[in-house]
Motif scaffolding. Structure first.
Motif: not given
Length: 192
Positions: A178-187
């Motif tokens: 999830x942390x990696x996903x959060x780093x690559x895709x905006x909210x």
């Protein structure tokens, strides 16, 4: 009358998708509505306030559509309709992409998967984005002060819920992926 019918159609499609998905999941034994259930304190207050805000805006939207009064020029009403239709599309695609992992509110007990494909490649919260677009679209179509306040209230609550409830929950439930996903895709929209 055409603007009114268009707005009613937008709301019927939107809430038809929402309720239809809930009923389909219920038949599978999945409790979709998790807002405020089994929670306490700040999380419960945020989720129940958000739920109240979404009911309140629907009531004000229907009254505004019925009254059909707007201080916006016709071109803005058309833009509003286009935004609202886009909101329907974004919401439907997000719900379909989530499959059986879709919930309203977070559930500490349900085991779901982290969905990062489809529309979730360009938005971590496309369902909330869909809600926002529908609310903004209806607001532009039937602008009035009460509808403006009633539309902004749930959008603010969605953001508060995402930041204070959903994101910490997802970080805890899914950790590094999830942390990696959060780093690559905006909210809300776009990739980083």
């Amino acid at each position: 009358m055409g603007v009114q019918l268009g707005a009613i159609a937008v709301l019927l499609v939107f809430y038809g998708c929402y309720l239809g998905k809930m009923m389909a999941q219920r038949r599978q034994g999945i409790q979709t509505d998790q807002m405020g259930k089994g929670k306490a304190g700040k999380t419960k207050a945020i989720e129940l306030t958000m739920k109240t805000a979404t009911f309140l805006v629907l009531i004000v939207e229907v009254i505004s559509i019925w009254r059909s009064a707007s201080s916006m020029p016709p071109a803005m009403r058309v833009i509003g309709f286009v935004l609202a239709v886009c909101g329907d599309v974004v919401f439907i695609v997000s719900v379909l992409t989530m499959r059986d992992s879709w919930r309203a509110g977070v559930s500490e007990t349900d085991k779901t998967e982290l969905v990062t494909d489809g529309i979730y490649q360009i938005s971590r919260n496309p369902a909330f984005l869909g809600f926002d677009l529908v609310y903004l679209g209806i607001l532009l179509m039937f602008f009035n002060g009460i509808l403006c306040a009633a539309s902004i209230f749930p959008m603010v609550m969605f953001h508060i819920q995402i930041v204070n409830v959903e994101e910490p929950f997802l970080a805890k439930a899914f950790g590094k992926p999830y942390e990696e996903y959060k780093r690559t895709v905006n909210r809300y929209l776009g990739r980083k």
